[in-house]
Design a protein around this motif. Structure first.
Motif, short mmCIF file in Angstrom:
data_model
loop_
_atom_site.label_atom_id
_atom_site.label_comp_id
_atom_site.label_asym_id
_atom_site.label_seq_id
_atom_site.Cartn_x
_atom_site.Cartn_y
_atom_site.Cartn_z
N UNK A 47 0.85 -1.19 0.00
CA UNK A 47 0.00 0.00 0.00
C UNK A 47 0.89 1.24 0.00
N UNK A 48 0.73 2.08 -1.00
CA UNK A 48 1.69 3.15 -1.29
C UNK A 48 2.01 4.04 -0.09
N UNK A 49 1.02 4.64 0.59
CA UNK A 49 1.39 5.56 1.68
C UNK A 49 2.09 4.86 2.84
N UNK A 50 1.72 3.60 3.13
CA UNK A 50 2.37 2.88 4.22
C UNK A 50 3.82 2.56 3.83
N UNK A 51 4.01 2.14 2.59
CA UNK A 51 5.36 1.85 2.10
C UNK A 51 6.24 3.10 2.16
N UNK A 52 5.76 4.20 1.61
CA UNK A 52 6.55 5.43 1.59
C UNK A 52 6.85 5.92 3.00
N UNK A 53 5.88 5.83 3.90
CA UNK A 53 6.08 6.27 5.28
C UNK A 53 7.24 5.52 5.91
N UNK A 54 7.32 4.22 5.68
CA UNK A 54 8.42 3.42 6.23
C UNK A 54 9.76 3.85 5.70
N UNK A 55 9.86 4.10 4.40
CA UNK A 55 11.15 4.48 3.80
C UNK A 55 11.58 5.87 4.22
N UNK A 56 10.62 6.79 4.34
CA UNK A 56 10.96 8.13 4.82
C UNK A 56 11.43 8.05 6.28
N UNK A 57 10.74 7.25 7.08
CA UNK A 57 11.17 7.07 8.48
C UNK A 57 12.57 6.49 8.53
N UNK A 58 12.93 5.67 7.53
CA UNK A 58 14.27 5.10 7.48
C UNK A 58 15.33 6.10 7.07
N UNK A 59 14.92 7.28 6.57
CA UNK A 59 15.87 8.34 6.26
C UNK A 59 15.93 8.77 4.82
N UNK A 60 15.00 8.31 3.96
CA UNK A 60 15.06 8.67 2.54
C UNK A 60 14.90 10.17 2.34
N UNK A 61 15.78 10.75 1.52
CA UNK A 61 15.78 12.19 1.28
C UNK A 61 14.89 12.61 0.12
N UNK A 62 14.76 11.73 -0.89
CA UNK A 62 13.94 11.98 -2.08
C UNK A 62 13.24 10.67 -2.42
N UNK A 63 12.00 10.75 -2.92
CA UNK A 63 11.27 9.57 -3.35
C UNK A 63 10.94 9.69 -4.83
N UNK A 64 11.17 8.62 -5.59
CA UNK A 64 10.77 8.56 -7.00
C UNK A 64 9.66 7.53 -7.13
N UNK A 65 8.54 7.95 -7.70
CA UNK A 65 7.30 7.17 -7.71
C UNK A 65 6.87 6.95 -9.15
N UNK A 66 6.89 5.70 -9.61
CA UNK A 66 6.44 5.39 -10.96
C UNK A 66 4.97 5.02 -10.94
N UNK A 67 4.25 5.41 -11.99
CA UNK A 67 2.82 5.09 -12.06
C UNK A 67 2.37 4.93 -13.51
N UNK A 68 1.51 3.95 -13.72
CA UNK A 68 0.96 3.72 -15.05
C UNK A 68 -0.50 4.10 -15.16
N UNK A 69 -1.17 4.24 -14.02
CA UNK A 69 -2.59 4.57 -14.03
C UNK A 69 -2.83 6.02 -13.62
#
Length: 524
Positions: A419-441
């Motif tokens: 689930x996108x927001x849960x996944x991103x929240x975990x990676x940001x909490x881990x220290x990610x400075x920038x997120x790249x998000x691919x989407x087809x829909x």
């Protein structure tokens, strides 16, 4: 009149070709545009009569496929024929079954030496150097909530400041973000795994270098007491941290007024932060795919993987997760694990998920959404093979649990839900400075305090939602760029965004509502 269209094995040849075959062992091809019924497609092995319409992104059988025979795409198994499938027939959920099968992913069998660039040739960006040596790409004030009960007050504090015009006087402050959630009480306390995951997530955000200051706001009587939450926090000495509860302040109005006062008092100091030159080696890139379609694994995901390879070659770190969306392709990662220990850590998380969904009476193959299937993805196996392309080609150096700090340099995997927001929240909490998000829909997303770059998998989507999407990776399928050329464009964009360039999601105001910690506790 029947049309004739070539089947090709090179995505650089363009959409006018028709069908795309990704590997010599494949028995299906992907339609680069809608193939009408009764269209004949010629290729080296013969003539392919498409007996029914093949929608864009969907698969056609290149030959007759017997019942129970594996369906192959990317040279890998994506499912099994539920019945005999005729040559030229549409291959999708109606005639493909999901089944388990043995996958060989022995650790280290696909290791390759990473060619690191000499330090004097490595890229840099303009970031904020914090007192503890960490690096930020944004300069926000954060309001962390200990419990759902303090969410409204936190949002009122943030909106009061954001709408007052006071930030106009502080151009180096990116804004005030209220990070609210639905947990913090009605659950087990210390020693409870889900409770500890919540606290780990909140600590990760408090410690994130994109926050210059943190206000922790609670109700007062919740299970997640502020004293216990903040105990043991080790934050940068230049980060201001204060806390209060609504009950101790005497109610909501008094709490909001005090919160506004405290933050406004800090703004002059926070505004003094200036950007300086930082090696790209210190950058942590989070990678996500959401609203996937059949082109995700052909264009945007491999292009993002190419950008991740570049970042690793420059000494940096790339992290991705979504364990339910690498399922069926995990062997491609374990074979690139630098040690048996790393491979074992990944497989331990995969086995945990198998048990987790079984207890829930569910199946991992329930993961592909209706939008995924409409875009041509048939099973979780097919979706995973496309999703794992984000990981590029470098070796897997570490596997971390949800919201754990990311400390290794190189390609890292984090165990998260799909689930996108849960996944991103975990990676940001881990220290990610920038997120790249691919989407087809066409997923709409942001994740303050980390900027989110949106990458389209196909040109029609980009043209339809260009105000939301930063870069069109559909240009690969159109034949205008190679995967490597698009990867370089993504890498360059990552550096510009890390240096302060606003993404489309930031311009639209996304990111205040996408903080969603993984809720694992039983609600009592």
């Amino acid at each position: 009149m029947n049309k004739t269209v070539d089947v090709v094995s090179d995505p650089q040849l363009g959409v006018e070709i028709g069908l795309l075959v990704l590997h010599p062992e494949d028995n299906v091809g992907t339609a680069l545009q809608k193939v009408p019924a009764d269209t004949h497609v010629s290729f080296a092995s013969g003539n392919l009569p498409c007996v029914g319409e093949i929608p864009t992104g969907h698969k056609a059988a290149l030959r007759t496929i017997a019942a129970d025979e594996p369906i192959r795409k990317y040279g890998q198994i994506i499912g099994f024929a539920g019945r005999r499938i005729e040559k030229g027939e549409h291959v999708h959920s109606h005639n493909v079954d999901y089944r388990e099968f043995e996958r060989n992913g022995q650790a280290g069998t696909a290791l390759r030496k990473t060619e690191f660039l000499p330090e004097n040739q490595r890229a840099t960006f303009q970031g904020y150097r914090r007192a503890n040596g960490s690096v930020g790409t944004r300069n926000y004030v954060g309001i962390l909530t200990s419990v759902n009960c303090s969410a409204t007050a936190a949002k009122l504090i943030a909106s009061r400041i954001e709408n007052s015009g006071v930030l106009d006087d502080y151009p180096n402050v990116d804004g005030v973000v209220a990070l609210t959630h639905s947990s913090g009480c009605g659950t087990g306390g210390e020693g409870n795994y889900g409770f500890e995951v919540l606290r780990r997530t909140l600590h990760g955000y408090a410690n994130h270098p994109n926050f210059a200051s943190i206000l922790v706001l609670g109700l007062g009587c919740e299970v997640n007491q502020i004293q216990g939450l903040t105990s043991g926090w080790s934050l940068s000495p230049d980060k201001s941290v204060s806390s209060m509860t609504i009950q101790a302040q005497g109610g909501t109005r008094a709490t909001v007024a005090e919160g506004v006062r405290r933050i406004e008092e800090l703004l002059p100091r926070i505004n003094k932060a200036t950007r300086t030159t930082i090696p790209a080696a210190e950058l942590i890139l989070a990678m996500e795919c959401g609203g996937s379609d059949a082109f995700s694994g052909i264009t945007a995901n491999p292009a993002l993987g190419s950008a991740a390879d570049l970042l690793v070659r420059h000494g940096g770190t790339a992290v991705f997760g979504e364990t339910t969306e690498i399922y069926g392709a995990e062997h491609l990662l374990t074979s690139r694990a630098e040690s048996q220990r790393v491979a074992n850590k990944l497989m331990e998380r995969v086995r945990w998920w198998e048990q987790h969904v079984a207890i829930d009476g569910s199946s991992i193959n329930n993961n592909p959404s209706p939008g995924n299937k409409a875009g041509g993805l048939t099973t979780i196996l097919e979706k995973s093979l496309g999703a794992v392309a984000k990981g590029g080609t470098t070796n897997l150096v570490d596997v971390v649990e949800y919201a754990e700090p990311i400390t290794a340099r190189g390609l890292v995997y984090m165990d998260t839900p799909g689930y996108d927001p849960v996944n991103a929240t975990g990676m940001v909490a881990g220290g990610a400075h920038v997120l790249a998000f691919t989407t087809g829909r066409g997923s709409a997303f942001g994740c303050k305090p980390t900027p989110s770059i949106k990458l389209a998998t196909n040109t029609p989507l980009y043209e339809r939602m260009s105000e939301d999407i930063d870069l069109n990776c559909g240009a690969i399928a159109d034949g205008r760029f190679t995967i490597e050329e698009m990867g370089q464009q993504i890498f360059d964009l990552i550096l510009r965004v890390a240096s302060g360039e606003e993404t489309k999601s930031e311009q639209l105001g996304y990111g205040d509502n996408e903080f969603v910690p993984w809720q694992l506790s039983t609600v009592l």
